[in-house]
Design a protein around this motif. Structure first.
Motif, short mmCIF file in Angstrom:
data_model
loop_
_atom_site.label_atom_id
_atom_site.label_comp_id
_atom_site.label_asym_id
_atom_site.label_seq_id
_atom_site.Cartn_x
_atom_site.Cartn_y
_atom_site.Cartn_z
N LYS A 82 0.83 -1.21 0.00
CA LYS A 82 0.00 0.00 0.00
C LYS A 82 0.87 1.26 0.00
N LEU A 83 1.95 1.24 0.77
CA LEU A 83 2.84 2.41 0.82
C LEU A 83 3.53 2.62 -0.53
N LEU A 84 3.93 1.52 -1.19
CA LEU A 84 4.52 1.64 -2.53
C LEU A 84 3.50 2.20 -3.52
N LYS A 85 2.25 1.76 -3.34
CA LYS A 85 1.19 2.23 -4.22
C LYS A 85 0.89 3.71 -3.99
N GLN A 86 0.84 4.11 -2.73
CA GLN A 86 0.59 5.52 -2.41
C GLN A 86 1.70 6.42 -2.94
#
Lengths: 131, 131
Positions: A82-86
């Motif tokens: 999720k952090l990579l996506k954000q």
């Protein structure tokens, strides 16, 4: 739950492109945005996840294939993803039971560009010489 | 107090060069080392400091010229500079009262290389078409 959190890098640059980390003092607002992306990369698990996704031949990886490589729970892996996506580094798509991830190369391309030194040394042969 | 904390990136790579974040799953030990450098970049103040140092015409900046650009104390600025130095992104030299900082371009060059996609797509027109 959405793709609306993507960080857009360098859209406010003087030429509409890259902030140019090495060419001019970075404005505060661009530094804040850029720092988010580097912070996303500042973790070994996320770097490994990104490399696994980016290097997959088909260009796409099921989360079910990522989790077994780590001694971590699937919720933890999902949080890192999720952090990579954000940060705009990867995108995801749910199909059936699983979520599939792929690299967003525009972001890594921009980071590479931002970290590349300008060719500000005098160029001896800018157009090349046949021989 | 020393330059011995530099992180050496990619020296353990299969070809002695870059770990290749986008080309193959990154080994754990390389991910740990690389994450330290990205983490150092994952802060707006450090990004601004790095850009100020890297873009300085003379290639070197006195800490006394960096501090006034921020609403932060000199110890805080010095701490951020220390983290950039530990990541191998900058070097410093004390001369008289002040410490002077300069970019270590080998590290940013390596990061740029690590983030650059391999040219493995078939290139349709590698030499360009006149019209």
């Amino acid at each position: 739950m959405s793709n609306q959190e993507l960080v857009v890098l360098g859209q406010d640059g003087p030429d509409g492109c890259c902030p140019g980390l090495l060419t001019a003092p970075l404005p505060q607002d661009q530094a804040v945005e850029l720092a988010k992306v580097f912070k996303a990369l500042g973790d070994p698990v996320r770097l490994r996840l990104l490399s696994m996704i980016a290097s997959r031949a088909g260009g796409e990886v099921c989360v079910c294939d990522l989790t077994p490589a780590f001694g971590l729970s699937q919720p933890t892996i999902s949080h890192h993803l999720k952090l990579l996506k954000q940060a705009g580094l990867i995108a995801s798509e749910r199909r059936g039971t699983w979520v599939y991830y792929r690299l967003l190369p525009a972001t890594t391309d921009r980071l590479a560009g931002i970290l590349t030194r300008p060719a500000d040394e005098p160029l001896p042969e800018p157009t090349g010489t046949p021989s």
